[in-house]
Design a protein around this motif. Structure first.
Motif, PDB file in Angstrom:
ATOM      1  N   ILE A 250      38.988  46.330  42.045  1.00 13.87           N
ATOM      2  CA  ILE A 250      40.135  46.940  41.181  1.00 13.87           C
ATOM      3  C   ILE A 250      39.910  48.162  41.278  1.00 13.87           C
TER       4      ILE A 250
ATOM      5  N   LEU B  77      35.891  41.315  38.510  1.00 13.19           N
ATOM      6  CA  LEU B  77      37.373  41.558  38.966  1.00 13.19           C
ATOM      7  C   LEU B  77      37.679  43.502  37.974  1.00 13.19           C
ATOM      8  N   THR B  78      37.397  43.975  37.975  1.00 16.20           N
ATOM      9  CA  THR B  78      37.340  45.555  37.112  1.00 16.20           C
ATOM     10  C   THR B  78      36.823  45.872  38.457  1.00 16.20           C
TER      11      THR B  78
ATOM     12  N   MET C 183      42.330  45.002  31.101  1.00 13.01           N
ATOM     13  CA  MET C 183      40.756  45.456  30.950  1.00 13.01           C
ATOM     14  C   MET C 183      40.638  46.581  29.782  1.00 13.01           C
TER      15      MET C 183
ATOM     16  N   VAL D  88      50.195  44.317  40.132  1.00 16.85           N
ATOM     17  CA  VAL D  88      49.082  43.657  40.325  1.00 16.85           C
ATOM     18  C   VAL D  88      48.414  45.071  39.296  1.00 16.85           C
ATOM     19  N   TYR D  89      48.158  45.990  40.110  1.00 12.65           N
ATOM     20  CA  TYR D  89      47.088  46.187  39.574  1.00 12.65           C
ATOM     21  C   TYR D  89      47.409  47.036  38.365  1.00 12.65           C
TER      22      TYR D  89
ATOM     23  N   CYS E 179      39.242  48.866  44.863  1.00  6.55           N
ATOM     24  CA  CYS E 179      40.621  49.432  45.746  1.00  6.55           C
ATOM     25  C   CYS E 179      40.971  50.543  45.201  1.00  6.55           C
ATOM     26  N   ILE E 180      41.699  50.891  43.896  1.00  6.99           N
ATOM     27  CA  ILE E 180      42.566  51.896  43.272  1.00  6.99           C
ATOM     28  C   ILE E 180      41.595  53.207  44.025  1.00  6.99           C
TER      29      ILE E 180
ATOM     30  N   TYR F 260      44.520  39.856  49.644  1.00  5.65           N
ATOM     31  CA  TYR F 260      45.615  40.984  48.566  1.00  5.65           C
ATOM     32  C   TYR F 260      46.284  41.474  50.406  1.00  5.65           C
TER      33      TYR F 260
ATOM     34  N   PRO G  65      48.181  38.263  44.743  1.00  6.77           N
ATOM     35  CA  PRO G  65      47.113  39.118  43.713  1.00  6.77           C
ATOM     36  C   PRO G  65      46.980  37.856  42.972  1.00  6.77           C
TER      37      PRO G  65
ATOM     38  N   ARG H  35      49.322  39.953  50.733  1.00  5.18           N
ATOM     39  CA  ARG H  35      50.064  40.021  49.284  1.00  5.18           C
ATOM     40  C   ARG H  35      50.268  39.454  47.734  1.00  5.18           C
TER      41      ARG H  35
ATOM     42  N   TYR I   4      35.140  38.920  34.902  1.00  2.23           N
ATOM     43  CA  TYR I   4      35.785  40.417  33.985  1.00  2.23           C
ATOM     44  C   TYR I   4      35.332  41.229  34.578  1.00  2.23           C
TER      45      TYR I   4
ATOM     46  N   PHE J  27      38.864  40.364  47.557  1.00  2.00           N
ATOM     47  CA  PHE J  27      40.113  40.964  46.634  1.00  2.00           C
ATOM     48  C   PHE J  27      40.299  41.847  47.344  1.00  2.00           C
TER      49      PHE J  27
ATOM     50  N   PHE K 256      44.014  37.152  40.983  1.00  2.00           N
ATOM     51  CA  PHE K 256      42.932  37.137  40.210  1.00  2.00           C
ATOM     52  C   PHE K 256      42.099  36.808  39.703  1.00  2.00           C
TER      53      PHE K 256
ATOM     54  N   LEU L 245      43.351  50.889  49.516  1.00  2.00           N
ATOM     55  CA  LEU L 245      43.735  50.443  50.249  1.00  2.00           C
ATOM     56  C   LEU L 245      43.758  50.634  51.443  1.00  2.00           C
TER      57      LEU L 245
END
Lengths: 295, 337, 254
Positions: free
Chosen positions: A228, A224-225, B146, B138-139, A231-232, A26, A32, A30, A221, A22, A34, A236
């Protein structure tokens, strides 16, 4: 205690595997992605189909699946994303729609004889069976394999982006698209490659991690979570951030599973995300501008 | 042999003085020309419940209204403020659970539960999504998407609020007409209200944020704060929809957090006409009956929404409403060059 | 007389690197209120980075910026604009999807503009049209109602200035506001700058067009490779050997 640690590291590696694809896509284009989670699940099902429906040997199924998934990633870019490039809202919506179409499409039943992939019967075989017994902890080899694959992958990615011409071109695109364009790097081709690689990484993660459990659509799902979250939390733009973020998540979820059971994992991950966003919005190790509004 | 070159010529219908959306009205004919489509849509909508054959289709209409509200909320945030929020289901669930819960556990009447659920629910949603606001699009989109999953996990894992069975019975509306006209009225109110809002000065600031956030920052405006306002307004709409459904169907459960409520509004929005506010409502009115007809096919509906969405974004991004409106105002024909 | 003017902007030891490139290297200067400061230097010397760090769009590695003894470094850009330091963008950033006068509604809506307008803000559309007229848009023509995407560059540059003026700033930082304009357009912009200075606004101008700049600037700073080469009155600075070398290069001994 030792068990928690080692399983935590394994889980951390799982997070790393899930997140790499992911953040790669990104970071480079850049765009996304999904569809990351969808591709993850799809790879699992394709490999399973090859093994069970056509009787191909495991290693061949894996390779074929990865190739197919790479092509799928390229196709997604070439036929769909390329048309909405540059319009951020449309990019997000379209990417989301594709991801969902794939993921929910896998659940369809009875359309033209296509039986959906529902139920607990789908399992990918492990690469290695058996356990490793040490004085502190017993761990199955598959999990150790995950750590090995994870480290190898990170090493490979690092080498790729630092020493391979295409990898360097991708890094150039990530840093400054305009400058890269001026140097003759074809943005669309690079994005194609990036999306293909990202999909392959997702597929690879699937192949290595899925044998631990069942192949379910729900995991799309979750993946993906998780991606993310890494990354958060890690931020990044730095490998260190990704690895450390993943390790933190891995340890945290392992501890949580030990205490309260896996049902609360989701909540924990979200809680951590929100916590980091409140305390340090750019992630633990990220450069500020990567995560936040374009400055 | 030379190929004939053609180009498409667009002529305004010879009815008026018009420039870039401003009309100079000089006669009854012109007023009718402008009012007719809008009036017919509004009146048509209001008459619809009366002509529908039977209770079943009236319920479908009400559901369409709910989807319309969600679509409006999404359209406002995405195309007027530039914030893609895929959390429709979360708003539904929060609004529904608060409203249903207040009625189920405390016996509060509908006249109280719905307003409270709307206001409080919006507050909760906004607060929860607040930390994610400064993130890139995006985030924010993924996280809001979610949240319904998260809420479902918490409710089921914690065995709260009726867990998998949900809460029922919840007090319904005195009769179905109240319900239907409430929702339809609110759809119209929301369309007008949002349009009015976007015409105000704050609406210009919203458009500025969508356009170019650096310039907004340099103009001394705190973007995050403005986004909070926009988010609160959008969640008001969404939570009302949830509260309405709770009472209209007499039941709240984790089905309120279903994927449908997140995805269908987006499809309705893109199909109907992104940015026009009336378009998404129209889209919802078209897609809702369609989804009812396909109820037996399980997840096909979601796949269908996604396909419609992608097709429209790629090939007809202006949406149905803008397309129809363009045909209405202009005559197109091929002309030899 | 000059000694009594308070220093409105103090820059102390500002440094910023991007990757391996040191864009700003220990820059310091003082700017008294009401003066026009020119910042010049070859391309890539760090001028725009200086603007970005002062106005909060980029965080410096070290060093501080003070505006009337309030520390600006570390504040978000909107807060700095709110305090009264406005900036234009080198590559103009208008709201392309809005009409020209609507472009100004955004800064007029900001808390600072509302404080000056007293309470509700009144009819911002009228104020916007007035502002546009002030920067040189013809009032009675259609120009103020055109979409910003339809305006030529000269008008867009003036729109940028109008955007700053809507905030009633005390300091305006103009990033290459003359660049890309024809001689006549520049000739009409210079009186605008002079008018602002007469009103007491402190101005920092990043510029390449030295002749026009020197006609308005009180003091000039020369940057090169992120370092401050020279500071002083325009004619003084242009005599400085280091500056000449930076612009024209070294003498070659064949």
């Amino acid at each position: 205690m030792g068990e928690v640690l080692i399983y935590g590291i394994v889980n951390g590696m799982i997070f790393v595997l899930m997140a790499v694809g992911f953040s790669f896509v990104y970071g480079i284009s850049r765009l996304p992605n999904f569809a990351h989670g969808s591709i993850y699940v799809t790879t699992g099902f394709i490999t399973w189909s090859f093994i069970n429906n056509t009787g191909l040997p495991y290693w061949l199924s894996v390779i074929l699946s990865l190739i197919i998934v790479f092509l799928a990633g390229v196709a997604i870019y070439q036929f769909v994303m390329i048309r909405v490039r540059g319009m951020p809202i449309s990019e997000i919506i379209v990417s989301f729609a594709i991801a969902l179409a794939i993921l929910e499409g896998l659940r369809l039943q009875g359309i033209g004889g296509f039986k959906g992939f529902i139920g607990p019967g789908y399992v990918l075989p492990r690469f290695i069976d058996g356990m490793l017994e040490t004085p502190w902890v017993t761990i199955d080899l598959q999990r150790l394999l995950i750590i090995a694959v994870g480290l190898l992958l990170l090493g490979f990615m690092w080498l790729f982006t630092h020493h391979n011409k295409i990898g360097l071109a991708l890094r150039a695109m990530a840093q400054h698209e305009r400058a890269a364009l001026m140097l003759g790097i074809n943005s669309d081709r690079m994005a194609n490659i990036a999306l293909g690689i990202g999909s392959t990484l997702a597929g690879l993660a699937a192949i290595v991690v899925m044998p631990l459990g069942n192949i379910t659509c729900e995991s799309g799902y979750t993946v993906l979570t998780n991606a993310i979250a890494v990354c958060i939390i890690g931020g990044l733009g730095s490998w260190v951030g990704t690895i450390l973020g993943a390790l933190i998540l891995g340890l945290a979820t392992t501890i949580m599973s030990a205490i309260g059971g896996t049902m609360w994992n989701n909540v924990l991950i979200f809680g951590l995300i929100i916590l980091i966003l409140i305390l340090k919005p750019s992630g633990l190790f990220g450069q500020q501008k990567e995560l936040q509004e374009r400055v | 042999m030379e190929r004939e070159e053609r180009r498409k010529e667009r002529l305004d219908r010879g009815i008026k003085a018009r420039t870039e959306g401003l009309y100079a009205i000089a006669s009854w004919r012109e007023i009718t020309y402008l009012l007719a489509p809008r009036a017919s849509l509004i009146i048509g909508l209001l008459i619809l419940p009366l002509v529908l054959p039977g209770l079943y289709w009236q319920r479908v209409l009400a559901l369409a209204g709910v989807y319309a509200l969600l679509a409006l909320s999404f359209d406002f945030l995405a195309h007027r403020v530039g914030l893609v929020c895929i959390g429709g289901a979360f708003m539904m669930g929060i609004g529904g659970y608060i409203s249903g819960g207040l009625n189920y556990y405390f016996g509060l009447p509908i006249a109280l539960t719905i307003p409270i659920a709307t206001l409080a629910g919006a507050l909760i949603c906004t607060l929860l999504w607040l930390p994610c606001l400064p993130l890139r699009g995006v985030y924010f989109a993924i996280i809001t998407f979610m949240f319904p999953h998260l809420a479902t996990s918490i409710i089921i894992a914690g065995g709260l609020l009726g867990s998998t069975e949900g809460l029922s019975p919840i007090k319904g509306f005195p009769n179905i007409w109240v319900g239907i006209y409430l929702i339809l009225g609110l759809v119209l109110l929301t369309i007008f209200g949002l349009r009015r809002l976007c015409g105000e000065d704050i609406g210009v600031v919203f458009a500025g944020i969508k356009d170019n956030d650096q310039a907004v920052l340099a103009s001394g405006v705190n973007i995050t704060r403005v986004k909070i306002y926009a988010l609160y307004i959008a969640t008001l709409i969404g939570c009302f929809a949830g509260a309405f459904v709770a009472h209209f169907s007499g039941f709240v459960g984790v089905s309120l957090f279903a994927l449908d409520f997140s995805v269908m509004p987006i499809a309705a929005c893109i199909m109907g006409g992104p940015g026009t506010l009336a378009g998404p409502a129209l889209g919802a009115l078209i897609l809702a009956p369609l989804s009812e007809l396909l109820r037996g096919f399980g997840q096909l509906r979601v796949v269908l929404y996604c396909v419609i969405l992608v097709v429209f974004i790629l090939f007809k991004p202006e949406g149905l409403l803008s397309w129809v409106s363009r045909r209405y105002h202009q005559i197109e024909r091929w002309v030899k060059v | 007389m000059e000694e009594q003017k308070e220093t409105i902007i103090k820059v102390r030891n500002l440094s910023k690197s991007f990757g391996g490139v040191k864009a700003l290297n220990n820059i310091s200067f003082d700017l008294p209120k009401g003066e026009v400061l020119g910042v010049i230097g070859p391309n890539g010397s760090g001028k725009t980075t200086l603007v970005n760090t002062i106005t909060g769009f980029v965080k410096p590695e070290s060093g501080e910026v003070f505006f009337k003894n309030i520390k600006l470094t570390g504040l978000p850009p909107y807060k700095i604009a709110d305090l009264g330091v406005a900036r234009t963008f080198q590559v103009v950033r208008p709201f392309l999807s809005l009409r020209s006068f609507k472009n100004l509604i955004v800064p007029l809506w900001s808390p600072r503009a509302r404080r000056f307008a007293g309470g509700r803000g009144g009819d911002r559309d009228a104020v916007a049209i007035d502002l546009l007229e002030e920067v040189g848009f013809e009032r009675d023509a259609y120009v103020p109602y055109k979409f910003a995407s339809a305006l030529p560059l000269g008008y867009l540059k003036r729109l940028e200035l109008a955007r700053c003026l809507a905030l009633r700033p005390e300091v305006i930082i103009c990033d290459e506001v003359f660049s890309g304009l024809s001689m006549s357009e520049i000739a009409s912009m210079v009186p605008l700058i002079e008018r602002l200075q007469r009103r007491g606004v402190t101005i920092i101008m990043i510029e390449h067009r030295l002749r026009e700049l020197f006609s308005v600037a009180d003091k000039v700073i020369v940057l090169n490779f992120g370092e401050k080469l020279a500071e002083g009155k325009p004619d003084q600075v242009m005599q400085d050997e280091k500056v000449i070398r930076a612009y024209l290069g070294e003498e070659i001994n064949l």
